[in-house]
Design an enzyme around this catalytic site. Structure first.
Site, PDB file in Angstrom:
ATOM      1  N   GLU A 114      10.917   2.549  15.676  1.00  0.00           N
ATOM      2  CA  GLU A 114      10.646   2.523  17.110  1.00  0.00           C
ATOM      3  C   GLU A 114       9.994   1.184  17.470  1.00  0.00           C
ATOM      4  O   GLU A 114       9.066   0.743  16.793  1.00  0.00           O
ATOM      5  CB  GLU A 114       9.717   3.679  17.501  1.00  0.00           C
ATOM      6  CG  GLU A 114      10.401   5.036  17.396  1.00  0.00           C
ATOM      7  CD  GLU A 114       9.461   6.210  17.645  1.00  0.00           C
ATOM      8  OE1 GLU A 114       9.878   7.177  18.296  1.00  0.00           O
ATOM      9  OE2 GLU A 114       8.309   6.175  17.163  1.00  0.00           O
ATOM     10  N   ASN A 167       7.630  11.337  16.796  1.00  0.00           N
ATOM     11  CA  ASN A 167       6.503  12.214  16.461  1.00  0.00           C
ATOM     12  C   ASN A 167       6.208  13.190  17.594  1.00  0.00           C
ATOM     13  O   ASN A 167       5.784  14.321  17.360  1.00  0.00           O
ATOM     14  CB  ASN A 167       5.263  11.388  16.127  1.00  0.00           C
ATOM     15  CG  ASN A 167       5.407  10.712  14.776  1.00  0.00           C
ATOM     16  OD1 ASN A 167       6.265  11.088  13.981  1.00  0.00           O
ATOM     17  ND2 ASN A 167       4.597   9.714  14.506  1.00  0.00           N
ATOM     18  N   HIS A 187       7.187   0.504  14.834  1.00  0.00           N
ATOM     19  CA  HIS A 187       6.752   1.734  14.170  1.00  0.00           C
ATOM     20  C   HIS A 187       7.798   2.198  13.157  1.00  0.00           C
ATOM     21  O   HIS A 187       8.845   2.747  13.510  1.00  0.00           O
ATOM     22  CB  HIS A 187       6.515   2.822  15.239  1.00  0.00           C
ATOM     23  CG  HIS A 187       6.011   4.105  14.675  1.00  0.00           C
ATOM     24  ND1 HIS A 187       6.499   5.341  15.022  1.00  0.00           N
ATOM     25  CD2 HIS A 187       5.046   4.344  13.758  1.00  0.00           C
ATOM     26  CE1 HIS A 187       5.857   6.279  14.348  1.00  0.00           C
ATOM     27  NE2 HIS A 187       4.981   5.701  13.578  1.00  0.00           N
ATOM     28  N   SER A 195       0.844   4.908  14.578  1.00  0.00           N
ATOM     29  CA  SER A 195       1.635   6.101  14.923  1.00  0.00           C
ATOM     30  C   SER A 195       1.099   6.755  16.176  1.00  0.00           C
ATOM     31  O   SER A 195       1.830   7.436  16.877  1.00  0.00           O
ATOM     32  CB  SER A 195       1.531   7.152  13.820  1.00  0.00           C
ATOM     33  OG  SER A 195       2.115   6.718  12.657  1.00  0.00           O
TER      34      SER A 195
HETATM   35  P1  NAD Z   1      -3.221   3.635   4.175  1.00  0.00           P
HETATM   36  O1  NAD Z   1      -4.552   4.229   4.254  1.00  0.00           O
HETATM   37  O2  NAD Z   1      -2.296   4.058   3.087  1.00  0.00           O
HETATM   38  O3  NAD Z   1      -3.342   2.043   4.101  1.00  0.00           O
HETATM   39  C1  NAD Z   1      -4.173   1.293   4.923  1.00  0.00           C
HETATM   40  C2  NAD Z   1      -4.546   0.028   4.161  1.00  0.00           C
HETATM   41  O4  NAD Z   1      -5.173  -0.853   5.072  1.00  0.00           O
HETATM   42  C3  NAD Z   1      -5.526   0.275   3.014  1.00  0.00           C
HETATM   43  O5  NAD Z   1      -4.988  -0.271   1.825  1.00  0.00           O
HETATM   44  C4  NAD Z   1      -6.783  -0.446   3.453  1.00  0.00           C
HETATM   45  O6  NAD Z   1      -7.476  -1.027   2.375  1.00  0.00           O
HETATM   46  C5  NAD Z   1      -6.223  -1.504   4.360  1.00  0.00           C
HETATM   47  N1  NAD Z   1      -7.165  -2.030   5.337  1.00  0.00           N
HETATM   48  C6  NAD Z   1      -7.998  -1.345   6.135  1.00  0.00           C
HETATM   49  N2  NAD Z   1      -8.688  -2.210   6.924  1.00  0.00           N
HETATM   50  C7  NAD Z   1      -8.270  -3.453   6.607  1.00  0.00           C
HETATM   51  C8  NAD Z   1      -8.590  -4.739   7.071  1.00  0.00           C
HETATM   52  N3  NAD Z   1      -9.466  -4.926   8.030  1.00  0.00           N
HETATM   53  N4  NAD Z   1      -7.959  -5.800   6.528  1.00  0.00           N
HETATM   54  C9  NAD Z   1      -7.056  -5.638   5.557  1.00  0.00           C
HETATM   55  N5  NAD Z   1      -6.699  -4.426   5.077  1.00  0.00           N
HETATM   56  C10 NAD Z   1      -7.295  -3.345   5.598  1.00  0.00           C
HETATM   57  O7  NAD Z   1      -2.552   3.880   5.600  1.00  0.00           O
HETATM   58  P2  NAD Z   1      -1.018   4.035   5.975  1.00  0.00           P
HETATM   59  O8  NAD Z   1      -0.592   5.445   5.822  1.00  0.00           O
HETATM   60  O9  NAD Z   1      -0.242   2.976   5.299  1.00  0.00           O
HETATM   61  O10 NAD Z   1      -1.069   3.753   7.540  1.00  0.00           O
HETATM   62  C11 NAD Z   1      -1.195   2.457   8.049  1.00  0.00           C
HETATM   63  C12 NAD Z   1      -0.751   2.453   9.491  1.00  0.00           C
HETATM   64  O11 NAD Z   1       0.593   2.900   9.572  1.00  0.00           O
HETATM   65  C13 NAD Z   1      -1.544   3.361  10.396  1.00  0.00           C
HETATM   66  O12 NAD Z   1      -1.661   2.739  11.645  1.00  0.00           O
HETATM   67  C14 NAD Z   1      -0.672   4.615  10.498  1.00  0.00           C
HETATM   68  O13 NAD Z   1      -0.848   5.302  11.717  1.00  0.00           O
HETATM   69  C15 NAD Z   1       0.688   4.006  10.460  1.00  0.00           C
HETATM   70  N6  NAD Z   1       1.767   4.896   9.991  1.00  0.00           N
HETATM   71  C16 NAD Z   1       1.577   5.715   8.908  1.00  0.00           C
HETATM   72  C17 NAD Z   1       2.626   6.516   8.469  1.00  0.00           C
HETATM   73  C18 NAD Z   1       2.488   7.398   7.250  1.00  0.00           C
HETATM   74  O14 NAD Z   1       3.323   8.292   7.043  1.00  0.00           O
HETATM   75  N7  NAD Z   1       1.497   7.167   6.412  1.00  0.00           N
HETATM   76  C19 NAD Z   1       3.873   6.475   9.130  1.00  0.00           C
HETATM   77  C20 NAD Z   1       4.032   5.616  10.211  1.00  0.00           C
HETATM   78  C21 NAD Z   1       2.977   4.827  10.631  1.00  0.00           C
END
Ligand code: NAD
Length: 653
Positions: free
Chosen positions: A455, A493, A443, A422
């Protein structure tokens, strides 16, 4: 079909008429120079000529079907609504379909619409004017009157014939929401006489149209509801529901549909003042604009020659986003391998996916098949087979770069590597890759299943058409791709951050969250900015705000809550207390005049800045992105369009 004679007159460009030896006629709509059938003025004029020709030698039965693989009929030609300015033009448009379909309904021979694929708006009104309807039972068959979504009404007979056929409760539900019915539901409602498997469609149509059966009609209670005294009760109840959903009356087409059905028996020509008020309104014009913007985004996601569809997606990170992205990809037919640090972290995502499939796919076999396509893969074996690897791990540059180093050499040579980040710069994330050009941003927004926009973020020169491939993948998922460039917050965002900040500054000034949110829902937003902040998570809102608004000091109300551990919905307390996924709100004070304008101004300004910086190609795409990415009040036509209209109105008054 047995021996047929084609009697198409050479001047019919859009219809083909064939007769069998026993007098049965097959009429195929196949609009020239178009992938879909839309009912343009020319198509309608030709249909009148077909009916003329059949009048002199009536067939034993007439079956109307489509020559397009895409579906039956997609509706009226919306391009003909553009520039609908005068009451006379609006009246003529309604009259054209009303008269023609009345004529079709009154021909002396039996008629049948054989519906496969989409059958929408004017297309369904044509089918309703036939004596019988059959729906071919294929996944794309979908019948709807979605006019209300364009701010107009089904004026070509739909408001009269649909309630008579399936009863007013079900008919109003379809007309006021635009919700579609698939073949199964259409048959259950009585909207079609039966659903048929594709291989039997022609023979069943033939038998049915010649069967002499009486036309289906609503019966019992459903039929009574079309008459006094029940009719006015049904109308009142529907009116109440519409008012509850749209208390400010931003969408006047819905109450107009109720009025036209209950007071004019569905005949809009009897209420010219309603035609004029609705069809030439700003709302209809703006919603038509939104429809066309949506089509533009869809066209970015169209499959193109030379781009093979993605068959296998490998998702790394099974958290909130990765888990739901993986589930959605499998729902849409792809094979998906889902990786995380261990199997236990993947399990909750599989649980959510199972619930999604049960909800979306009513057929348990289809749900099972989708679940089978989603494979937990803690070891990451899927990387070597995937056409696309999506990274959705923790938002940290080093972690993401380490992962790319580990997967890049194992990926298929032409596979794409995508990140769901993000807030991180793709230019930074790419450094360290052997082939930096293959990293792109895809995204998604949270919740993945509900948000239509994705996106597609390009970080540098697009050397191998990666952006077009990524957009086509988003199209495969049934979502709307918005190409954007690599700038903080991309588009969505970036525009939300100053808007949420403005709302929090009001809280710091002593205004209640309820009042602020009320100002914005009255304006037409689906959710107020503080409820949105709670939903996103206040810690995430703080991080995004600091990065995107260049504010050294966060709003006091935000910092205080975070320091207390109140992170919004996920912790049960934020600007609101949360219970069972719902925010508990006090009765708000009436928002002061001008509050919504004040709160929305920074969002509009930032949208313009993102256009000026070239983050998005033009103002129309920016409006589309903000509408489909934030739910920005669609009836306004989008933030920049709204601002321009206001400026125009101010300068002309
Ligand atoms: P999250 O913390 O819910 O999930 C991340 C997952 O990645 C965890 O389960 C963790 O165990 C795993 N992980 C971490 N390192 C790892 C590795 N090396 N190998 C395998 N698995 C690994 O996070 P999220 O909210 O799902 O966000 C993930 C991505 O999506 C981020 O880049 C975030 O910016 C983006 N994003 C989040 C949102 C939101 O609303 N949460 C919206 C859009 C984009």
């Amino acid at each position: 079909m047995t021996s047929t004679t084609e009697i198409s007159s050479p001047q019919w460009r859009h219809w083909r008429l064939e007769r069998e030896a026993d007098g049965l006629a097959w009429l195929t709509i196949d609009r020239a120079d178009s992938a879909v059938n839309a009912l343009s003025a020319e198509v309608m004029t030709e249909l009148a000529q077909v009916l003329d020709s059949l009048q002199s030698a009536p067939p034993t039965g007439l079956i109307i079907r489509s020559g397009k693989a895409a579906g039956f009929i997609a509706g009226a030609d919306v391009e003909e609504f553009v520039g609908l300015d005068t009451p006379q033009q609006a009246h003529a448009l309604v009259e054209r379909g009303w008269q023609l379909f009345n004529r079709l309904a009154s021909v002396p021979y039996p008629t049948l619409a054989l519906i496969q694929g989409h059958c929408l708006g004017g297309g369904l009104e044509l089918a309703l004017a036939c004596r019988y309807r059959l729906a071919v039972d294929v996944p794309g068959t979908s019948l709807a009157l979605p006019e209300v979504m364009l701010g107009i009404f089904p004026g070509w007979g739909g408001m009269r014939r649909l309630p008579a056929l399936i009863g007013p409760a079900a008919a109003l539900d379809m007309m006021l929401t635009g919700r579609p019915a698939d073949a199964r539901k259409a048959a259950a409602l009585g909207l079609v006489d039966a659903r048929v498997p594709p291989r039997l469609s022609d023979t069943t149509a033939r038998r049915h149209v010649l069967s002499g059966k009486p036309a289906h009609r609503a019966r019992g209670i459903a039929a009574w509801m079309n008459h006094a005294p029940f009719k006015s009760l049904v109308a009142k109840r529907a009116q109440k529901q519409v008012e509850a959903k749209d208390p400010q009356g931003h969408y006047p087409a819905a109450p107009a549909i109720i009025t036209l059905w209950s007071q004019y028996d569905g005949n809009a020509l009897a209420a010219p003042q309603v035609i004029d008020r609705i069809l030439t309104s700003d709302t209809a014009r703006n919603l038509l604009r939104v429809f066309r913007l949506q089509e533009r985004l869809k066209s970015c996601g169209k499959a193109r020659e030379g781009i093979s569809p993605v068959q296998h997606v490998h998702v790394v990170g099974a958290g909130t986003m990765g888990g739901d992205i993986a589930a959605w990809c499998a729902l849409k037919g792809m094979t998906v391998t889902l990786q995380d640090q261990d199997a236990a972290r993947i399990a909750p995502a599989i649980g959510r996916a199972t619930a999604l499939y049960a909800r979306k796919l009513k057929d348990p076999y289809a749900a099972r098949a989708a679940a089978d396509r989603l494979v937990p893969d803690p070891a990451g074996d899927g990387v070597t087979r995937a056409d696309l690897v999506i990274e959705a791990i923790t938002e940290q540059v080093e972690a993401k770069q380490a992962l790319y180093r580990a997967v890049e050499s194992r990926m298929k040579p032409d596979a794409i590597l995508a990140t769901n980040t993000s807030s991180l710069s793709l230019a930074t994330l790419r450094t360290g890759l052997t082939q930096p050009h293959r990293l792109i941003g895809i995204h998604f927004f949270n919740p993945v299943a509900q948000m239509p926009l994705v996106e597609v973020v390009q970080a540098g020169p697009d050397e191998q058409g990666i952006q077009a491939r990524a957009c086509a993948f988003v199209g495969q998922l049934g979502k709307l791709p918005l190409p954007v460039s690599d700038a903080p917050g991309f588009l969505v965002n970036a525009v939300l951050a100053p808007y949420m900040l403005a709302a929090m500054r009001q809280v710091d000034d002593g205004v209640s969250p309820e009042t602020i949110d009320r100002a914005m829902t009255d304006f037409g937003m689906p959710m107020g900015p503080l409820e949105l902040a709670d939903t996103v998570g206040l810690d995430i809102a703080l991080a995004a705000g600091q990065q995107l608004t260049q504010q050294a000091k966060p709003p006091r109300c935000l910092a205080d809550r975070i320091s207390r551990g109140d992170l919004g919905r996920k912790s049960g307390q934020g600007f609101y207390a949360w219970h069972d996924g719902k925010a508990r709100k006090q009765q708000p004070a009436t928002p002061p005049a001008g509050m919504a304008e004040k709160l929305i101004a920074p969002l509009i300004e930032r949208t313009q800045q993102q256009v000026d910086k070239g983050v998005v190609a033009d103002a129309d795409l920016a409006d589309a992105g903000v509408i489909f990415g934030t739910g920005f009040a669609p009836f306004t036509g989008g933030p920049l369009h709204y601002r321009n209209n206001k400026l125009h109105n101010t300068s002309t008054t």
